[in-house]
Design a protein around this motif. Structure first.
Motif, PDB file in Angstrom:
ATOM      1  N   MET A   1       3.133  -8.391  34.771  1.00 11.75           N
ATOM      2  CA  MET A   1       4.117  -8.272  35.829  1.00 11.75           C
ATOM      3  C   MET A   1       3.513  -7.536  37.015  1.00 11.75           C
ATOM      4  O   MET A   1       3.986  -6.512  37.463  1.00 11.75           O
ATOM      5  CB  MET A   1       5.345  -7.514  35.308  1.00 11.75           C
ATOM      6  N   THR A   2       2.392  -8.024  37.462  1.00 12.82           N
ATOM      7  CA  THR A   2       1.728  -7.403  38.605  1.00 12.82           C
ATOM      8  C   THR A   2       2.615  -7.470  39.839  1.00 12.82           C
ATOM      9  O   THR A   2       3.165  -8.502  40.156  1.00 12.82           O
ATOM     10  CB  THR A   2       0.396  -8.116  38.898  1.00 12.82           C
ATOM     11  N   ASP A   3       2.731  -6.352  40.529  1.00 11.33           N
ATOM     12  CA  ASP A   3       3.555  -6.296  41.732  1.00 11.33           C
ATOM     13  C   ASP A   3       2.646  -6.098  42.923  1.00 11.33           C
ATOM     14  O   ASP A   3       2.430  -4.997  43.401  1.00 11.33           O
ATOM     15  CB  ASP A   3       4.566  -5.154  41.618  1.00 11.33           C
ATOM     16  N   ALA A   4       2.040  -7.211  43.375  1.00 12.43           N
ATOM     17  CA  ALA A   4       1.066  -7.130  44.461  1.00 12.43           C
ATOM     18  C   ALA A   4       1.671  -7.511  45.801  1.00 12.43           C
ATOM     19  O   ALA A   4       0.971  -7.663  46.783  1.00 12.43           O
ATOM     20  CB  ALA A   4      -0.115  -8.038  44.141  1.00 12.43           C
ATOM     21  N   ARG A   5       2.994  -7.678  45.819  1.00 15.63           N
ATOM     22  CA  ARG A   5       3.628  -8.081  47.070  1.00 15.63           C
ATOM     23  C   ARG A   5       3.604  -6.952  48.098  1.00 15.63           C
ATOM     24  O   ARG A   5       3.713  -5.785  47.740  1.00 15.63           O
ATOM     25  CB  ARG A   5       5.091  -8.455  46.812  1.00 15.63           C
ATOM     26  N   PRO A   6       3.462  -7.280  49.363  1.00 15.83           N
ATOM     27  CA  PRO A   6       3.543  -6.233  50.385  1.00 15.83           C
ATOM     28  C   PRO A   6       4.967  -5.720  50.478  1.00 15.83           C
ATOM     29  O   PRO A   6       5.922  -6.416  50.125  1.00 15.83           O
ATOM     30  CB  PRO A   6       3.131  -6.974  51.659  1.00 15.83           C
ATOM     31  N   PRO A   7       5.139  -4.475  50.917  1.00 18.84           N
ATOM     32  CA  PRO A   7       6.494  -3.953  51.111  1.00 18.84           C
ATOM     33  C   PRO A   7       7.299  -4.874  52.006  1.00 18.84           C
ATOM     34  O   PRO A   7       6.803  -5.421  52.982  1.00 18.84           O
ATOM     35  CB  PRO A   7       6.240  -2.590  51.765  1.00 18.84           C
ATOM     36  N   GLY A   8       8.560  -5.094  51.634  1.00 13.90           N
ATOM     37  CA  GLY A   8       9.389  -6.026  52.382  1.00 13.90           C
ATOM     38  C   GLY A   8      10.783  -5.507  52.622  1.00 13.90           C
ATOM     39  O   GLY A   8      10.986  -4.307  52.855  1.00 13.90           O
ATOM     40  N   ALA A   9      11.760  -6.404  52.527  1.00 18.00           N
ATOM     41  CA  ALA A   9      13.137  -6.077  52.872  1.00 18.00           C
ATOM     42  C   ALA A   9      13.697  -4.969  52.000  1.00 18.00           C
ATOM     43  O   ALA A   9      14.447  -4.101  52.463  1.00 18.00           O
ATOM     44  CB  ALA A   9      13.998  -7.332  52.770  1.00 18.00           C
ATOM     45  N   ASP A  10      13.346  -5.004  50.692  1.00 16.05           N
ATOM     46  CA  ASP A  10      13.844  -3.977  49.773  1.00 16.05           C
ATOM     47  C   ASP A  10      13.406  -2.585  50.232  1.00 16.05           C
ATOM     48  O   ASP A  10      14.188  -1.633  50.245  1.00 16.05           O
ATOM     49  CB  ASP A  10      13.309  -4.263  48.376  1.00 16.05           C
ATOM     50  N   GLU A  11      12.137  -2.487  50.607  1.00 19.06           N
ATOM     51  CA  GLU A  11      11.606  -1.196  51.029  1.00 19.06           C
ATOM     52  C   GLU A  11      12.204  -0.771  52.377  1.00 19.06           C
ATOM     53  O   GLU A  11      12.497   0.404  52.589  1.00 19.06           O
ATOM     54  CB  GLU A  11      10.078  -1.267  51.140  1.00 19.06           C
ATOM     55  N   ALA A  12      12.386  -1.736  53.275  1.00 19.50           N
ATOM     56  CA  ALA A  12      12.964  -1.416  54.579  1.00 19.50           C
ATOM     57  C   ALA A  12      14.389  -0.889  54.421  1.00 19.50           C
ATOM     58  O   ALA A  12      14.784   0.098  55.065  1.00 19.50           O
ATOM     59  CB  ALA A  12      12.959  -2.656  55.473  1.00 19.50           C
ATOM     60  N   ALA A  13      15.163  -1.531  53.542  1.00 20.84           N
ATOM     61  CA  ALA A  13      16.535  -1.074  53.299  1.00 20.84           C
ATOM     62  C   ALA A  13      16.533   0.302  52.649  1.00 20.84           C
ATOM     63  O   ALA A  13      17.367   1.164  52.969  1.00 20.84           O
ATOM     64  CB  ALA A  13      17.266  -2.075  52.411  1.00 20.84           C
ATOM     65  N   PHE A  14      15.578   0.519  51.738  1.00 26.04           N
ATOM     66  CA  PHE A  14      15.479   1.812  51.062  1.00 26.04           C
ATOM     67  C   PHE A  14      15.138   2.912  52.064  1.00 26.04           C
ATOM     68  O   PHE A  14      15.762   3.986  52.071  1.00 26.04           O
ATOM     69  CB  PHE A  14      14.410   1.735  49.973  1.00 26.04           C
ATOM     70  N   ILE A  15      14.150   2.667  52.902  1.00 20.58           N
ATOM     71  CA  ILE A  15      13.742   3.669  53.890  1.00 20.58           C
ATOM     72  C   ILE A  15      14.874   3.965  54.866  1.00 20.58           C
ATOM     73  O   ILE A  15      15.110   5.121  55.248  1.00 20.58           O
ATOM     74  CB  ILE A  15      12.475   3.199  54.629  1.00 20.58           C
ATOM     75  N   ALA A  16      15.624   2.934  55.227  1.00 20.79           N
ATOM     76  CA  ALA A  16      16.777   3.142  56.104  1.00 20.79           C
ATOM     77  C   ALA A  16      17.818   4.022  55.428  1.00 20.79           C
ATOM     78  O   ALA A  16      18.421   4.900  56.060  1.00 20.79           O
ATOM     79  CB  ALA A  16      17.394   1.803  56.495  1.00 20.79           C
ATOM     80  N   ALA A  17      18.038   3.818  54.124  1.00 24.50           N
ATOM     81  CA  ALA A  17      18.995   4.637  53.385  1.00 24.50           C
ATOM     82  C   ALA A  17      18.527   6.078  53.315  1.00 24.50           C
ATOM     83  O   ALA A  17      19.323   7.017  53.427  1.00 24.50           O
ATOM     84  CB  ALA A  17      19.198   4.067  51.980  1.00 24.50           C
ATOM     85  N   VAL A  18      17.205   6.265  53.121  1.00 17.53           N
ATOM     86  CA  VAL A  18      16.650   7.614  53.071  1.00 17.53           C
ATOM     87  C   VAL A  18      16.839   8.326  54.403  1.00 17.53           C
ATOM     88  O   VAL A  18      17.280   9.486  54.462  1.00 17.53           O
ATOM     89  CB  VAL A  18      15.157   7.559  52.688  1.00 17.53           C
ATOM     90  N   ARG A  19      16.521   7.638  55.481  1.00 21.08           N
ATOM     91  CA  ARG A  19      16.608   8.264  56.804  1.00 21.08           C
ATOM     92  C   ARG A  19      18.043   8.632  57.178  1.00 21.08           C
ATOM     93  O   ARG A  19      18.282   9.609  57.872  1.00 21.08           O
ATOM     94  CB  ARG A  19      16.005   7.328  57.844  1.00 21.08           C
ATOM     95  N   SER A  20      18.974   7.808  56.690  1.00 16.97           N
ATOM     96  CA  SER A  20      20.377   8.084  57.028  1.00 16.97           C
ATOM     97  C   SER A  20      21.049   9.012  56.021  1.00 16.97           C
ATOM     98  O   SER A  20      22.195   9.417  56.217  1.00 16.97           O
ATOM     99  CB  SER A  20      21.159   6.761  57.091  1.00 16.97           C
TER     100      SER A  20
END
Length: 344
Positions: A1-20
């Motif tokens: 289950m290699t997770d080699a994908r670049p950061p995407g929408a999930d990470e952007a939404a997460f970072i937005a939640a953290v910042r807010s």
């Protein structure tokens, strides 16, 4: 289950939640990963209840460390790193989880904290499910417990999840050389613990029960319900490996010895001979939930769970779990006298 994908929408939404500072949004995003993280913790700990607790601990740590997620890793990778280290911290504090040396007689039996994993709680992600049976069968889980904790973590990250050595080293704060050495030692142990078993954990693998497995579970339950000891005996191999957790010890015995032992322990005797069974699966393996009714009880009560490994139409391994008086996911605690239940 290699997770080699670049950061995407999930990470952007997460970072937005953290910042807010949006804790609810944070929880919603991380919750999507609960099942796969729980399986990861289970592989590390071999105990379903501990895996639940450590997954929750992972989410708590993730919230407290939320500012540490940068743009160089996916959310999934970041969560796995936190979960792995939470499990290692747990193992460091538990003297009762020290691996038993391989040299001891039948070390595979000495995992009294082992619990079965209900299939309905496995990940729904097709990629994860494709390898689930190979890496969650009881024999695999027991074998992993005989690796020292950090060697165990390296093995799971590298050979189960398919992480590159540099990524595993970063997660565990080790050098790449240390990770490579630990993985080599872990592979030797796993080959010794699982002789003749499939060891290519990352290749596609079936997780559907065979017709043989389904038929054996049905016959096993029927034999209990009819108190058919000869029929039960006919289902067991002559070199049956049997364990009843949480009691330590795996015994190798003939079919007759197994049945005689159960009878001498009081089963199938008057007052302990009114059985009902539910066909189910745990750890992607065929299993039977056995219910027993005492003479004055209007209901059958969950008594034991038997997880089976079927080889050539017979039970080669039977791992029993004492289930009396405790809830098990997906199983009713009692059955009525007229109940006809089949668990998925």
């Amino acid at each position: 289950m290699t997770d080699a994908r670049p950061p995407g929408a999930d990470e952007a939404a997460f970072i937005a939640a953290v910042r807010s500072g949006d804790a609810a949004r944070f929880a919603l995003i991380t919750e999507r990963h609960r099942r796969e993280l729980q399986v990861h913790c289970y592989r590390m700990l071999a105990n379903y209840e501990d895996a639940q607790d450590l997954t929750q601990e992972t989410f708590l740590r993730a919230w407290h460390k939320r500012e540490s997620l940068r743009g160089d890793a996916t959310l999934r990778t970041w969560l796995y790193r936190i979960a792995t280290n939470a499990c290692l911290d747990f193992l460091d504090k538990r003297n009762d989880r020290i691996p038993v040396p391989f040299e001891l007689p039948d070390p595979g039996s000495e995992v009294p904290h082992l619990q079965p994993y209900p299939d309905r709680m496995l990940p729904e992600d097709p990629q994860e499910s494709a390898v689930a049976r190979e890496t969650i069968e009881l024999a695999f889980i027991v074998a992993v417990q005989h690796l020292p904790p950090r060697q165990r973590a390296v093995f799971v990250l590298r050979d189960v999840l398919g992480w590159p050595a540099s990524q595993a080293a970063d997660a565990l704060e080790l050098t790449v050389a240390s990770v490579t050495s630990a993985l080599q030692r872990a592979r030797v142990t796993m080959r010794r613990r699982l002789p003749g078993r499939r060891l290519d954990w990352r290749s596609p693998a079936t997780h559907e029960l065979s017709d043989d497995e389904r038929g054996v579970v049905k016959s096993y339950i029927d034999a209990h319900e009819r108190n058919d000891l000869d029929g039960l005996m006919s289902l067991l191999r002559e070199d049956l490996r049997f364990a009843m957790l949480p009691a330590p010890g795996t015994l190798v015995m003939t079919a007759e010895e197994a049945v005689d032992g159960w009878v001498s322990g009081g089963l199938f005797q008057r007052g302990r001979d009114d059985w009902r069974g539910v066909a189910t699966t745990f750890n992607r393996m065929p299993a039977a939930a056995l219910y027993l009714r005492s003479p004055d009880d209007p209901e059958y009560r969950l008594f034991a769970i038997a997880v089976l490994r079927v080889v050539d139409g017979k039970i080669a391994e039977l791992t029993g779990f004492d289930a009396a008086g405790r809830p098990w996911p997906g199983l009713p605690p009692t059955l009525s006298v007229v109940a006809d239940v089949t668990a998925e």
